[in-house]
Structures are given as C-alpha cells and as structure tokens.
Design an enzyme around this catalytic site. Sequence first.
Site, PDB file in Angstrom:
ATOM      1  CG  MET A   1       8.115  -7.264   6.616  1.00  0.00           C
ATOM      2  SD  MET A   1       7.843  -5.816   7.665  1.00  0.00           S
ATOM      3  CE  MET A   1       7.779  -6.594   9.261  1.00  0.00           C
ATOM      4  NE  ARG A   2      14.631 -11.156   3.574  1.00  0.00           N
ATOM      5  CZ  ARG A   2      14.740 -12.244   4.336  1.00  0.00           C
ATOM      6  NH1 ARG A   2      15.527 -12.266   5.361  1.00  0.00           N
ATOM      7  NH2 ARG A   2      14.056 -13.333   4.042  1.00  0.00           N
ATOM      8  CG  LEU A   3      17.146  -5.761  11.047  1.00  0.00           C
ATOM      9  CD1 LEU A   3      17.988  -6.320  12.187  1.00  0.00           C
ATOM     10  CD2 LEU A   3      16.802  -4.301  11.314  1.00  0.00           C
TER      11      LEU A   3
ATOM     12  CG  HIS B   1       8.312   1.808  12.708  1.00  0.00           C
ATOM     13  ND1 HIS B   1       8.528   0.459  12.499  1.00  0.00           N
ATOM     14  CD2 HIS B   1       7.874   1.935  13.986  1.00  0.00           C
ATOM     15  CE1 HIS B   1       8.246  -0.197  13.620  1.00  0.00           C
ATOM     16  NE2 HIS B   1       7.846   0.674  14.529  1.00  0.00           N
TER      17      HIS B   1
ATOM     18  CB  SER C   1      -0.989   0.001   1.166  1.00  0.00           C
ATOM     19  OG  SER C   1      -0.334   0.174   2.397  1.00  0.00           O
TER      20      SER C   1
END
Length: 191
Positions: free
Chosen positions: A90-92, A109, A13
């Site tokens: 969704m990964r560092l 965030h 989104s």
Amino acid sequence: MRQIAIFASGSGSNFQSLVNAVQSGTLKANIRLLVCDQPGAFVIHRAQTAGIQTFVFRAKDYENKQAFEQEILNELAHLGVDFIVLAGYMRLIGPTLLESFGGRIVNIHPSLLPSFPGKDAIGQAIEGGVKITGVTIHFVDAGMDTGEIIAQEIVRVTTGETRQSLQDKIQHVEHHLYPTTLNHLFLTTGH
C-alpha cells in the site's frame, strides 16, 4: 529462473497464492524475500511459515522514502532479486526502486484499470453501481496504477453484491490470474 521479491502490506492472500504456485511448480520462480511495511501484518506469518526471508520496516523510522527504498534495494541486490511483485503493497514505489527495477515491477489491482485506481477499488465499484469490474495486472511506473497493462480479467457485479462478496469473487480471480500471468511474463521477457 526468476528471483523475485514480493511486497505486501496486509493479510497476504495474493502472497500465499504465489507461494502455492511456486511450491506446485506452476510459477517458475524463487521467492527470495517478502518486503512488508506493516510490522503486524499477517503476511509476515505466511512468509515465516513458508520459510521465506522477510524485510519488515516502518516508514516513519526513516528520514524519507529514498532512505527506506535504498535499504530495500540493498537487500534485493544482496539476494540477487531481479523482479519485484507487488501483492497488496500500500505504498507508491518511489524513484529509487523505479530507477533500478524499471520494467521489472509488477502490480495487481482489484479493478479493470483505468477505472477505480488507488485505494478501495472494490468500494468504488460498489458505490459506482457498475455491472462489471475485474482484476488488472500491470507494470508499475511513477503514477498511481497508471503503468502498462499486462493482463485483465472481468468479474461481474451481481444485484445485491456486498463489498465482501465482491472481494471474494475478485480474490478468486486474482489467485489464478497473477501466478499464470507472471509465469508467462517471466518466460517471455528478456530482462
């Protein structure tokens, strides 16, 4: 004009709101690439619909983070990307990308950092019983949502708020705050 890559892992989104902002001229940037670590994610369909090139990978297919980040880095260099925009990735980010793009990686965030970093910030806010949460846009560093804050906007949590209703309110803020903040950042940074 900035040449950007958007990294996303889910439905996309925020990716779509950035595509819309570029198409309307609100965000002065060219989206050169979508990087996605989930081959079945709906964001890939959004990118294909918008005619945006994709780089889709599975982390488990690589020896380590450095290996897939190096391949991503090669793609970014080939396309002349000068800024990375995270939109539900969704990964560092690891040292390989941080060293090459230090100060040029931005994340969004769904909380007012430093409150509720990491995964499920919306669930954390509901469980915590807070009356105010929000959206943070920040630079990415080696920590978990610890980089310098660029912008924040408050979202009020009402009595009886559900995870879905709060997510809807937060996404509404994200979809206007992210393009506006990025546009300002791109116009004022000298990178």
